[in-house]
Scaffold this motif. Structure first.
Motif: not given
Length: 145
Positions: A112-120
């Motif tokens: 699942i991706t993070y809303a703040d655009g983290r790479r990992v």
């Protein structure tokens, strides 16, 4: 698999009964489906898979909005650093696990991706996901949002 009784009820309530001390006790004579048994007979038109164990793991789409269901009365508080639980994410289905009531859950590894655009992204390994939140993923297919 769900069975229908003569009265049309969707599930046989006699197989699992609640006890005074908490967990339900299942009648030993209740039918069993587990492990690497034979294929189940779900119609393909529903999009459900028809095996209890998948070898090798199959690619699937995980509907994040079906994994985390919001209570309609709860106010929404946006968190810019939170997980983006919208749309679908690719995953790998390794097993089907039945519940006592006949529902099926897939054992899936996905991220699942993070809303703040983290790479990992946050990677979840061997998570139980309800069957209604999974659908087959074919090469070249893209998630829906």
């Amino acid at each position: 698999m769900r069975s229908r009784s003569e009265g049309g009820d969707p599930i046989d309530r006699q197989a699992a009964t609640p006890t005074a001390d908490g967990p339900r006790r299942v009648d030993p004579a209740a039918p069993r489906t587990e492990g690497t048994g034979s294929e189940l007979l779900y119609p393909n038109s529903t999009g459900h898979f028809a095996r209890t164990v998948v070898r090798p793991p199959r690619p699937v789409w995980v509907r994040l909005d079906a994994v985390l269901i919001r209570d309609p009365g709860t106010p929404c508080h946006v968190n810019g650093a939170g997980l983006d639980m919208r749309g679908e994410r690719p995953g790998w289905l390794s097993h089907w696990v039945p519940s006592v009531d006949g529902w099926w859950m897939g054992r899936v590894t996905y991220s699942i991706t993070y809303a703040d655009g983290r790479r990992v992204p946050l990677t979840l390994t061997d998570q139980l996901v309800p069957a209604y939140a999974l659908r087959p993923r074919h090469d070249g297919s893209r998630p829906t949002t």
